[in-house]
Design an enzyme around this catalytic site. Structure first.
Site, short mmCIF file in Angstrom:
data_model
loop_
_atom_site.label_atom_id
_atom_site.label_comp_id
_atom_site.label_asym_id
_atom_site.label_seq_id
_atom_site.Cartn_x
_atom_site.Cartn_y
_atom_site.Cartn_z
N ARG A 126 1.44 -7.81 -92.37
CA ARG A 126 1.63 -7.38 -91.26
C ARG A 126 2.82 -8.51 -90.41
O ARG A 126 3.11 -9.35 -90.97
CB ARG A 126 0.47 -7.31 -90.43
CG ARG A 126 -0.59 -6.02 -91.00
CD ARG A 126 -1.87 -6.10 -90.43
NE ARG A 126 -1.77 -6.14 -88.97
CZ ARG A 126 -2.46 -6.88 -87.99
NH1 ARG A 126 -3.49 -7.22 -88.43
NH2 ARG A 126 -2.37 -6.45 -86.79
N ASP A 173 -10.75 -7.55 -91.02
CA ASP A 173 -10.13 -6.43 -90.96
C ASP A 173 -10.12 -5.55 -92.03
O ASP A 173 -9.71 -4.34 -92.23
CB ASP A 173 -8.67 -6.67 -90.58
CG ASP A 173 -8.48 -7.25 -89.28
OD1 ASP A 173 -9.39 -7.21 -88.35
OD2 ASP A 173 -7.46 -8.12 -89.19
N THR A 206 -12.43 -7.81 -73.53
CA THR A 206 -12.46 -7.80 -74.91
C THR A 206 -12.78 -6.29 -75.37
O THR A 206 -13.31 -5.41 -74.55
CB THR A 206 -13.52 -8.46 -75.56
OG1 THR A 206 -13.64 -8.28 -76.96
CG2 THR A 206 -14.87 -8.11 -74.73
N SER A 217 -13.95 -5.60 -78.21
CA SER A 217 -14.91 -5.63 -79.51
C SER A 217 -16.24 -5.32 -79.20
O SER A 217 -16.86 -5.98 -77.97
CB SER A 217 -14.70 -6.87 -80.05
OG SER A 217 -16.18 -7.31 -80.65
N ARG A 232 -18.96 -5.73 -80.60
CA ARG A 232 -19.68 -6.70 -80.86
C ARG A 232 -19.90 -7.78 -80.09
O ARG A 232 -20.92 -8.22 -79.34
CB ARG A 232 -19.70 -7.51 -82.25
CG ARG A 232 -20.18 -8.78 -82.53
CD ARG A 232 -19.48 -9.53 -84.00
NE ARG A 232 -18.09 -9.63 -83.68
CZ ARG A 232 -17.71 -10.68 -83.08
NH1 ARG A 232 -18.38 -11.51 -82.58
NH2 ARG A 232 -16.42 -11.08 -82.77
N ARG A 233 -18.63 -8.31 -79.29
CA ARG A 233 -18.38 -9.06 -78.31
C ARG A 233 -18.92 -8.55 -77.07
O ARG A 233 -19.80 -9.32 -76.25
CB ARG A 233 -16.88 -9.64 -78.23
CG ARG A 233 -16.48 -10.10 -79.38
CD ARG A 233 -14.85 -10.62 -79.24
NE ARG A 233 -14.53 -11.63 -80.31
CZ ARG A 233 -13.32 -11.45 -80.79
NH1 ARG A 233 -12.31 -10.50 -80.40
NH2 ARG A 233 -13.19 -12.14 -81.98
N ARG A 266 -6.56 -5.04 -75.83
CA ARG A 266 -6.09 -4.87 -77.22
C ARG A 266 -4.93 -5.54 -77.39
O ARG A 266 -4.28 -5.91 -76.45
CB ARG A 266 -6.26 -3.57 -77.67
CG ARG A 266 -7.46 -2.96 -78.34
CD ARG A 266 -7.08 -2.11 -79.60
NE ARG A 266 -6.53 -2.54 -80.54
CZ ARG A 266 -5.45 -1.80 -81.26
NH1 ARG A 266 -5.40 -0.69 -81.14
NH2 ARG A 266 -4.81 -2.56 -82.29
N GLY A 267 -4.12 -5.64 -78.57
CA GLY A 267 -2.94 -6.33 -78.99
C GLY A 267 -3.18 -7.55 -79.72
O GLY A 267 -4.37 -8.11 -79.80
N ARG A 318 -2.57 -10.69 -75.79
CA ARG A 318 -4.06 -10.83 -75.19
C ARG A 318 -3.83 -11.99 -74.42
O ARG A 318 -4.31 -12.03 -73.09
CB ARG A 318 -5.19 -10.97 -75.88
CG ARG A 318 -5.12 -9.81 -76.93
CD ARG A 318 -6.68 -9.96 -77.61
NE ARG A 318 -6.49 -9.26 -78.81
CZ ARG A 318 -7.65 -9.13 -79.64
NH1 ARG A 318 -8.62 -9.69 -79.49
NH2 ARG A 318 -7.40 -8.64 -81.21
N CYS A 362 -15.13 -3.29 -88.81
CA CYS A 362 -14.91 -4.32 -88.09
C CYS A 362 -14.87 -3.82 -86.70
O CYS A 362 -14.53 -4.23 -85.59
CB CYS A 362 -13.67 -5.03 -88.24
SG CYS A 362 -12.06 -3.95 -87.90
N1 LIG Z 1 -9.12 -7.66 -85.28
C1 LIG Z 1 -8.11 -8.61 -85.05
C2 LIG Z 1 -8.31 -9.84 -85.71
N2 LIG Z 1 -8.56 -10.02 -87.13
C3 LIG Z 1 -8.65 -11.35 -87.28
C4 LIG Z 1 -8.42 -12.06 -86.21
C5 LIG Z 1 -8.68 -13.55 -86.19
C6 LIG Z 1 -8.43 -14.36 -87.33
C7 LIG Z 1 -9.72 -14.14 -88.42
O1 LIG Z 1 -10.91 -13.94 -87.81
O2 LIG Z 1 -9.65 -14.64 -89.51
C8 LIG Z 1 -8.22 -11.16 -85.00
C9 LIG Z 1 -7.89 -11.51 -83.76
C10 LIG Z 1 -9.33 -11.75 -83.12
O3 LIG Z 1 -10.33 -10.95 -83.26
O4 LIG Z 1 -9.18 -12.63 -81.99
#
Ligand SMILES: NCc1[nH]cc(CCC(=O)O)c1CC(=O)O
Length: 303
Positions: A9, A82, A125, A127, A129-130, A147-148, A153, A240
């Site tokens: 990416r 991911d 956030t 997420s 989970r967070r 997001r982003g 962010r 994830c």
């Molecule tokens: N989903 C996005 C993503 N995938 C991996 C990371 C961070 C690097 C890692 O965990 O290896 C991130 C950004 C984040 O969650 O802040």
């Protein structure tokens, strides 16, 4: 000319990770020409919705796998976090690199930690989970979607749309942004995403020559620990984008400890389970912890 092309990416973090793998491969294999093939994925295009709403699985992988299938690339480099628990047919993981800090980062320009945040503070956030863990610790906070990529962010935090944000330490550390981390949210008090902090290399499963080139990049300890976490998540049908966390550590020679967490982002209810297992059977350990979570009602919580 021996050549190896890496699909990646185009975010700053993804490019850093792909460059890191490229540099290791060049160092290991003198004469091998290693090149990046940068591309955009669906996960990069849809930025106005949380990943959990777009249905998560493999959003950051598809285009990279198509490139490998069509012979435009030989491997793809991913954040293992991911990567879906079940890869598409025809692909496999060839290596998991030594894991960086798996912790989450509390990032704020004004406050040093979660406990310092005033009542009602705005925390960004997307997420689940967070969100679930934030709710459990601080039910008073306003949780706002965010997001982003990492730079986007941080920009939104700096524009004062949030009092604090939570992201992965590994991404900030890799991008030279560790100075932005106010505090690290760490196990066992705070559980990271499955495989957070680990970089994985994917390849076409029949391609033995490529696998041989990748194998020296593999870190056995990181491979086993993330295998345990991923086995737990697979059993819970997680990805994830669901409120699941896990953290595995070799606590003494030959012995793994796995902590698993399932949460509810709305209520802040958390289920936790843990178990010990032998280093040579990480999947069995993951399944055992998943079973303990299911016994506590994880299934109902995840529906
Ligand atoms: N989903 C996005 C993503 N995938 C991996 C990371 C961070 C690097 C890692 O965990 O290896 C991130 C950004 C984040 O969650 O802040």
């Amino acid at each position: 000319m021996k050549q190896l092309r890496i699909a990646t990416r185009q975010s700053a973090l993804a490019l850093w990770q792909a460059e890191h793998v490229a540099a290791r491969l060049r160092q290991l294999h003198a004469g091998l020409v290693v090149e990046l093939v940068p591309m955009t994925t669906r996960g990069d295009q849809i930025l106005d919705q949380p990943l959990s709403a777009i249905g998560g699985k493999g959003l950051f992988l598809k285009e990279l796998e198509v490139a490998m299938q069509e012979g435009r690339a030989d491997i793809a480099v991913h954040s293992l976090k991911d990567v879906p628990m079940q890869l598409e047919a025809g692909f496999a993981l060839g290596a998991v690199l030594e894991r960086a800090d798996a912790a989450d980062a509390f990032v704020s320009n004004r406050y040093r930690s979660l406990v310092e945040l005033p009542a009602g503070a705005r925390v960004g956030t997307s997420s689940l989970r967070r969100q679930a863990q934030l709710r459990a610790l601080r039910p008073d906070l306003q949780l706002i979607d965010l997001r982003g990529n990492v730079g986007t962010r941080l920009g939104k935090l700096d524009a004062e749309q949030y009092d604090a944000i939570v992201l992965a330490c590994a991404g900030l550390d890799r991008l030279g942004l560790a100075g932005r981390i106010a505090s690290r949210l760490q196990p066992p008090d705070w559980i990271p995403a499955v495989a957070q902090g680990a970089i994985a290399v994917e390849y076409r499963s029949g391609d033995r020559a490529t696998l041989e080139r990748l194998q020296p990049l593999n870190d056995a300890d990181s491979w086993r620990c993330t295998a345990a976490e991923r086995a737990m998540n697979r059993r819970l049908h997680g990805s994830c984008s669901v409120p699941i966390g896990a953290y595995c550590l070799e606590i003494e020679q030959g012995l793994l400890q796995l902590i698993g967490l399932v949460g509810d982002a709305r209520s802040g209810r958390l289920l936790r389970a843990e178990a010990l297992g032998a280093v040579d059977a990480p999947e069995a350990l993951g399944e055992q912890v998943a079973q303990r979570l299911l016994d506590q009602g994880a299934d109902a919580m995840l529906r």
